[in-house]
Write an enzyme that holds these catalytic residues in place. Structure first.
Site, PDB file in Angstrom:
ATOM      1  N   GLU A 181     -45.177   4.900  50.274  1.00 46.81           N
ATOM      2  CA  GLU A 181     -44.354   4.719  49.087  1.00 46.81           C
ATOM      3  C   GLU A 181     -43.891   3.274  49.028  1.00 46.81           C
ATOM      4  O   GLU A 181     -43.636   2.640  50.053  1.00 46.81           O
ATOM      5  CB  GLU A 181     -43.154   5.682  49.058  1.00 46.81           C
ATOM      6  CG  GLU A 181     -42.245   5.627  50.258  1.00 46.81           C
ATOM      7  CD  GLU A 181     -41.145   6.695  50.221  1.00 46.81           C
ATOM      8  OE1 GLU A 181     -41.182   7.559  49.332  1.00 46.81           O
ATOM      9  OE2 GLU A 181     -40.251   6.652  51.078  1.00 46.81           O
ATOM     10  N   ILE A 182     -43.849   2.751  47.826  1.00 42.90           N
ATOM     11  CA  ILE A 182     -43.287   1.434  47.564  1.00 42.90           C
ATOM     12  C   ILE A 182     -42.139   1.658  46.587  1.00 42.90           C
ATOM     13  O   ILE A 182     -42.354   2.212  45.509  1.00 42.90           O
ATOM     14  CB  ILE A 182     -44.321   0.474  46.964  1.00 42.90           C
ATOM     15  CG1 ILE A 182     -45.518   0.313  47.918  1.00 42.90           C
ATOM     16  CG2 ILE A 182     -43.709  -0.885  46.672  1.00 42.90           C
ATOM     17  CD1 ILE A 182     -46.642  -0.539  47.363  1.00 42.90           C
TER      18      ILE A 182
END
Length: 655
Positions: A509-510
């Site tokens: 995830e960013i």
């Protein structure tokens, strides 16, 4: 009166009109006058008088006239030059002609013309040095033009020696845009008025309320009485803090809404203020740590985060080696590694060996963040683990896995090593990156108002989260102001009655660290944590983050990173075939997990758009499957026919 000089001077922030006659503004509304100060040296005062007049031209430009009048009625100067600089844009103007400069430089053919023309800019009259506005002697260049500082004009004259003994710079003209002075005075006045207004509006009431709240938190039964006893100095300090906070908040709001290129709408800023969410200005940049390295674009405040144990060293090296190769060797974003136990030298040396120039920090997770909170019944938690292990639920019997899920859900973004950052990229040991990443995903998030990004989505095991949605509904009921009306929650629950088990796979995830730091998400996590589902059940950080993000964000703030090829334990995302990804990926987009029955990404596309290329790839995949199935069936029929033919031949032979 003898008029020696007339020029229409363009303000530096306005483009020139398409005319060769003079510098003119193309702005039909704004007319900027120029405030000019003329100084005549004593040796000229006896023979000349100077005056300045300015006016607006018909198209909105600012024209200015300098008149040098001879007291005797005779011309004063036989040769003269005018050289000017306005915010870096120089211009040389003659008595009978005007020569604009393009980007601070002459065209070559004009230079020679200027050198040879006796009536325009006689450069031989330029002195070796001149007095600047601050009174300092500054060397001048004897070249095609010369400028000594912003907004500074010099008029150089060659005067017949027989008349008097004056130097070439005896007449000096300093020019400042009058609009700049007006803006400065107006700005100071507005700041003063704003301060007075905030002092009266936010002062005493907010200060008293803050002090009352403080006494209330301490358990005092009569906070109002306590407020009356507060010393004047304490109240004054509280008022001052409130005023400063209010001014800063308003300034930040204006920056978010009016900064050129800002992606934020007024509704985004209003909602962020309501839930305590910090939005990052589009022009925010990370401090430069390494002056010997220049990334393709300036870095924003992003960091790559990995939660790992000492035994994960080899797997962590594999992940970082691929990430460095595909992305970070060009950008050099810092790394932060976190562990509930101190990292040993072996881990640190192996990871630093991936790229000795990389900025790596190794942090220890506080015990309070990786242990049982006081309200958890550990006997009940142990019984729950045994029951889930007996039923064969994945990670059902793992105690450390539960601490990890709780930590990633509500604590990692609070670590002191992450305090200075706005965005994070979560990376796990033993993952793969298939594609070259030419665009900075952190900068993309900041410039497009993206607060969460994913590559893979799938469904959760229902047995691990039986009461998660019930607890979520309690949070929604107790905190309706935190729930965004145009959110994306319908991706995880169509009617808000039940959870459909869809979630973003959080091992990649960013996202925005400020999203998890917000008051709304903190309250959401505290509600879940008090319910005990991380230990009495097996709530994962993936569904927790997914539900939290879809409750608090609108769909456009959640981004599908199609360009990042990724794999973890065989579940993967690969960009489908597109010209943009030609020769950049080492995977087959047709075989991506995205469009399988276990993926929730198709539902995301159905609800919020996108995924056209993925759908085309799915069609290709189904056609290929049909072809393979048909070929398999034909092969089986052919083998069956051949077998029957052999059996028949053998039977006839034996007969």
């Amino acid at each position: 009166m003898l008029k020696l000089f007339h020029s229409s001077i363009r303000h530096p922030r306005l483009p020139p009109a398409k005319t060769n006659a003079s510098y003119l503004s193309v702005n039909p509304v704004l007319c900027l006058h120029l405030q000019t100060k003329v100084e005549v040296r004593p040796c000229l005062r006896a023979i000349a008088e100077c005056s300045i007049s300015d006016s607006c031209s018909d198209d909105g430009g600012a024209a200015q006239t300098l008149q040098v009048v001879s007291k005797s009625g005779a011309p004063l100067f036989t040769e003269w030059a005018v050289v000017a600089e306005l915010d870096g844009a120089c211009s040389c103007v003659g008595a009978l002609d005007q020569v604009p400069l393009a980007n601070g430089s002459f065209h070559e053919e004009r230079i020679e013309e200027l050198r040879t023309s006796p009536r325009v800019c006689p450069f031989s009259s330029i002195p070796a040095q001149a007095e600047t506005r601050a009174g300092k002697q500054q060397p001048l260049r004897r070249s095609s033009f010369w400028c000594t500082g912003p907004d500074l004009f010099y008029l150089s004259f060659r005067i017949p020696a027989a008349q008097h003994e004056c130097k070439a710079t005896d007449l000096r003209m300093i020019t400042l845009p009058r609009g700049r002075t007006l803006r400065l005075v107006t700005g100071l006045a507005l700041v003063f008025v704003t301060f007075l207004f905030l002092h009266s509006a936010l002062g005493s009431g907010n200060a008293r309320q803050r002090i009352a709240d403080e006494w209330s938190r301490k358990g005092t039964a009569e906070p109002a009485a306590a407020v009356k006893k507060v010393s004047p100095s304490s109240a004054a300090k509280a008022e001052q803090d409130d005023q400063t906070s209010g001014i800063q908040q308003k300034a930040n709001r204006n920056r978010l809404l009016h900064q050129p290129g800002s992606p934020y709408m007024r509704s985004d800023v209003d909602y962020a203020e309501r839930i305590g969410l910090t939005l990052v200005p589009v022009d925010s940049l990370a401090p430069v740590r390494n002056t010997s390295f220049t990334p393709p674009t300036p870095l924003v405040k992003g960091v790559i985060v990995m939660l790992a144990r000492n035994s994960d060293a080899d797997g962590a090296v594999k992940s970082l080696t691929e990430l460095e190769h595909r992305f970070n060797k060009k950008w050099r974003y810092p790394y932060v590694f976190l562990n509930e136990k101190p990292f040993d030298d072996n881990f640190k040396q192996k990871l630093q060996g991936v790229n000795p120039a990389a900025d790596m920090k190794f942090g220890l997770i506080p015990t309070a963040h990786w242990s049982y909170p006081s309200w958890i019944n550990q006997t009940r938690a142990a019984a729950a683990r045994k029951d889930m292990a007996d039923r064969g639920i994945i990670y059902g019997g793992h105690e450390a896995y539960r601490h990890m899920c709780r930590y990633n859900s509500g604590f990692f973004y609070r670590h002191e090593l992450l305090e200075e950052y706005d965005y994070y990229w979560r990376v796990e040991p033993d993952v793969h990156f298939f594609c070259d990443i030419d665009e900075d995903p952190f900068r993309f998030m900041q410039e497009h108002n993206k607060l969460y990004g994913f590559t893979v989505s799938l469904t959760e095991f229902r047995e691990t989260v039986p009461t998660l949605w019930k607890t979520t509904r309690e949070f929604m009921t107790d905190n309706p102001s935190f729930i965004r009306t145009d959110n994306a929650v319908r991706w995880v629950s169509k009617d808000l009655e039940d959870y459909n088990m869809c979630h973003f796979w959080s091992n990649f995830e960013i996202g925005s660290l400020h999203l998890w730091r917000s008051k709304a998400y903190s309250t959401f996590f505290e509600t879940l944590d008090k319910a005990g589902g991380f230990f009495y059940e097996r709530w994962g950080d993936a569904p927790v983050h997914s539900i939290g993000a879809t409750l608090l964000l609108k769909p456009s703030q959640i981004h599908f990173f199609n360009n990042i090829g990724y794999d973890h334990t065989g579940i993967n995302h690969c960009p489908v075939y597109q010209p943009a990804f030609a020769n950049k990926c080492e995977c087959d987009g047709v075989k991506s997990f995205d469009m399988t029955d276990w993926s929730c990404t198709p539902e995301w596309f159905d609800l919020f758009g996108g995924g056209t290329a993925n759908r085309e790839a799915e069609k290709i995949r189904k056609i290929e499957e049909q072809k393979q199935e048909k070929a398999k069936k034909e092969k089986e029929e052919r083998e069956k026919a051949e077998k029957e033919a052999r059996e028949k031949a053998e039977k006839e032979k034996s007969t």
